[in-house]
Design an enzyme around this catalytic site. Structure first.
Site, PDB file in Angstrom:
ATOM      1  N   HIS A 135      14.239   9.061  -0.080  1.00 43.66           N
ATOM      2  CA  HIS A 135      12.941   9.601  -0.169  1.00 43.66           C
ATOM      3  C   HIS A 135      11.304   8.420   0.790  1.00 43.66           C
ATOM      4  O   HIS A 135      12.051   6.739   0.434  1.00 43.66           O
ATOM      5  CB  HIS A 135      12.364   9.923  -1.261  1.00 43.66           C
ATOM      6  CG  HIS A 135      12.426   9.147  -1.931  1.00 43.66           C
ATOM      7  ND1 HIS A 135      13.704   9.124  -2.681  1.00 43.66           N
ATOM      8  CD2 HIS A 135      11.600   8.426  -2.795  1.00 43.66           C
ATOM      9  CE1 HIS A 135      13.112   7.761  -3.535  1.00 43.66           C
ATOM     10  NE2 HIS A 135      11.944   8.114  -3.762  1.00 43.66           N
ATOM     11  N   ARG A 192       6.390  10.298 -13.312  1.00 42.53           N
ATOM     12  CA  ARG A 192       7.553   9.896 -12.779  1.00 42.53           C
ATOM     13  C   ARG A 192       9.193   9.612 -14.288  1.00 42.53           C
ATOM     14  O   ARG A 192       9.054   9.066 -14.746  1.00 42.53           O
ATOM     15  CB  ARG A 192       7.780   9.006 -11.952  1.00 42.53           C
ATOM     16  CG  ARG A 192       9.371   9.136 -10.441  1.00 42.53           C
ATOM     17  CD  ARG A 192       9.331   7.716  -9.591  1.00 42.53           C
ATOM     18  NE  ARG A 192       9.752   6.623 -10.308  1.00 42.53           N
ATOM     19  CZ  ARG A 192      10.664   5.668  -9.466  1.00 42.53           C
ATOM     20  NH1 ARG A 192      10.247   5.882  -7.857  1.00 42.53           N
ATOM     21  NH2 ARG A 192      10.901   4.466 -10.056  1.00 42.53           N
TER      22      ARG A 192
HETATM   23  C1  SIN Z   1       5.892   9.146  -3.997  1.00 39.30           C
HETATM   24  O1  SIN Z   1       4.990   9.376  -4.435  1.00 39.30           O
HETATM   25  O2  SIN Z   1       5.755  10.999  -3.801  1.00 39.30           O
HETATM   26  C2  SIN Z   1       7.210   9.267  -4.348  1.00 39.30           C
HETATM   27  C3  SIN Z   1       7.406   8.230  -5.403  1.00 39.30           C
HETATM   28  C4  SIN Z   1       9.054   7.650  -5.257  1.00 39.30           C
HETATM   29  O3  SIN Z   1       9.419   7.791  -5.882  1.00 39.30           O
HETATM   30  O4  SIN Z   1       8.626   6.656  -4.423  1.00 39.30           O
END
Ligand code: SIN
Length: 283
Positions: free
Chosen positions: A259, A274
């Site tokens: 991602h 997170r």
């Molecule tokens: C995000 O902030 O969209 C993803 C960040 C990550 O966990 O790398």
């Protein structure tokens, strides 16, 4: 106990599905959690909208899918060691996670998956891209697959191409108040092609943020092939894109996806919570 009738809608050809009809703050039946877990395995990244969770509820939802782990480089939020805050303020210019990667690929047991819960989002911008690493592997030629199968690569939290620690610190600029000072680099060899422990499918497991070189080869020798693989995995046909709003949740599988958090919202604020999950040794 709520037996939710969930609706699962794919968001792109390659991966990603939005799940509706579920309030994650409610006590859901095991059957509902099983259906969500199956959607996670089938679609690699799943999305929920309009959720309203306290940190304790967020952790309790996460525990249905694995064991929340402590993330090494960022201090957790007060009272909840399992949660870190990803914050980019109006004054920050660099965001967290702005290069393609799979979370904590440099650890001995890289993270199984990650849950990200949006608290504040810009009106536009700040989307996240996801890419399907099963498809990236499947699309390689038989010759390339033969060469990569059985090969291992060195993964580091201070990938030299990104400028090592200086770059890391700059990247964490947005998180300067919570960066754990004096964090040691984390480095491990992992198979370039890994087999998913639950689906049995093979996926490409190198990434441009952490992979440095192949085992038994110097960086210069590894670079042309790594560069090819890293460009290959970014092809749009392997991707989906998620547009956030407060209350959105994404839950992705780090064993078969990568991602990237798009940094196109300078001057605006984005705040997320997170949780990363304990993983297993890639094989
Ligand atoms: C995000 O902030 O969209 C993803 C960040 C990550 O966990 O790398």
């Amino acid at each position: 106990m709520t037996q939710a009738s969930i609706d699962i809608k794919p968001v792109a050809g390659a991966l990603g599905a939005e799940i509706s009809g579920v309030d994650l703050s409610a006590e859901l039946s095991n059957q509902t959690y099983d259906a969500i877990h199956q959607a996670f395995l089938d679609h690699l990244v799943i999305f929920f909208r309009d959720q309203n969770l306290t940190p304790a509820q967020f952790i309790s939802v996460a525990k249905h899918f694995g064991k929340p782990d402590h993330y090494p480089f960022i201090e957790s939020i007060d009272g909840y060691p399992e949660i870190i805050e990803i914050l980019k303020t109006e004054d920050d210019t660099i965001n967290f996670g702005c290069h393609w990667h799979s979370d904590t690929a440099y650890m001995d047991k890289p993270s199984l998956g990650t849950m990200l819960y949006a608290l504040e989002t810009p009106e536009s911008g700040g989307d996240t891209l996801f890419a399907n690493m099963y498809q990236a592997y499947d699309a390689l030629s038989d010759g390339m697959k033969r060469m990569l199968d059985g090969l291992r690569a060195f993964n580091s939290s201070e990938q030299k191409d990104l400028g090592g620690r200086a770059q890391k610190m700059a990247e964490l600029n947005a998180l300067k108040d919570t960066y754990v000072e004096g964090s040691e680099a984390l480095e491990h060899f992992h198979p370039v092609v890994r087999t998913h422990p639950e689906t049995g499918k093979k996926s490409l497991f190198v990434n441009g943020s952490h992979t440095v070189h192949f085992e038994g080869m110097i960086e210069e020798e590894s670079k042309p092939i790594l560069d090819y693989l890293i460009a290959h995995m970014k092809k749009p046909e392997f991707q989906c894109r998620f547009r956030w709003a407060p209350g959105s949740i994404a839950f992705w599988d780090n064993r078969c996806t990568q991602h990237l958090a798009i940094n196109d919202y300078n001057g605006k604020r984005r705040r997320m919570h997170r949780i990363t999950f304990e993983g297993s040794k890639p094989v």
